[in-house]
Design a protein around this motif. Structure first.
Motif, mmCIF file in Angstrom:
data_model
loop_
_atom_site.group_PDB
_atom_site.id
_atom_site.type_symbol
_atom_site.label_atom_id
_atom_site.label_comp_id
_atom_site.label_asym_id
_atom_site.label_seq_id
_atom_site.Cartn_x
_atom_site.Cartn_y
_atom_site.Cartn_z
ATOM 1 N N PHE A 253 0.837 -1.195 0.000
ATOM 2 C CA PHE A 253 0.000 0.000 0.000
ATOM 3 C C PHE A 253 0.875 1.249 0.000
ATOM 4 O O PHE A 253 0.591 2.214 -0.712
ATOM 5 N N LEU B 76 0.687 3.525 -3.350
ATOM 6 C CA LEU B 76 0.095 4.857 -3.207
ATOM 7 C C LEU B 76 1.118 5.959 -3.442
ATOM 8 O O LEU B 76 0.776 7.019 -3.958
ATOM 9 N N LEU C 209 -2.363 -0.684 -7.059
ATOM 10 C CA LEU C 209 -2.694 0.570 -6.376
ATOM 11 C C LEU C 209 -2.273 1.804 -7.152
ATOM 12 O O LEU C 209 -2.794 2.896 -6.922
#
Length: 168
Positions: free
Chosen positions: A46, A50, A81
């Protein structure tokens, strides 16, 4: 719960290994840790994914993969992501990044009208470029930190909830 939810949205790792753009990593893609999904690999993925979602460069997926490999985090999740910034979400996200950069540098916003030309790009690098780049780096860092701690919290909460439901 969190693991099952995330796995539902992840692409098949065999399809990712066959991507032409990822062939540059060769045998590095065969590391089993890049494909396992656990709390450590998810929170790192993540963070990596991101971060590169907010960086305005081409080949964001390749950069996310390049950083997922040495950090040994879940590669499919990192690459997926990056698509947070897609053709629909890119204009508002990058405009907000520009506003954050203007605020961080203490400048005033400058009016601009986007044109898809090399001339406009070279001219805007000197006018709105510094604020946009600084804002993108700030937003990318904040998103990476929030993603890291946010998924860690949700994962722990999901595990605690599963354990408490077993005791009843």
């Amino acid at each position: 719960m969190a693991k099952k939810t995330i796995q539902r949205f992840l692409p098949d790792h065999n399809k990712i290994k066959q991507q032409k753009s990822l062939k540059i990593f060769g045998r590095l893609l065969h590391d089993a840790n890049l494909w396992h999904l656990n709390r450590r690999s998810a929170r790192g993925a993540f963070s990596v994914g991101l971060f590169f979602a907010f960086i305005p460069v081409p080949f964001q997926m390749v950069l996310a993969a390049a950083f997922a490999i040495p950090f040994r985090v879940n590669l499919p999740l990192s690459v997926a992501l990056v698509w947070l910034t897609n053709p629909l979400t890119m204009p508002p996200i990058f405009y907000c990044s520009y506003i954050v950069g203007v605020f961080a540098l203490g400048q005033e916003t400058q009016p601009f009208h986007f044109e898809a030309s090399w001339e406009w790009l070279t001219q805007s690098i000197t006018t709105i470029g510094p604020a946009f780049i600084v804002g993108s780096l700030i937003c990318a860092s904040v998103a990476a930190i929030i993603g890291y701690f946010g998924i860690d919290y949700l994962w722990r909460r999901s595990v605690n909830k599963a354990w408490s439901s077993r005791g009843q």
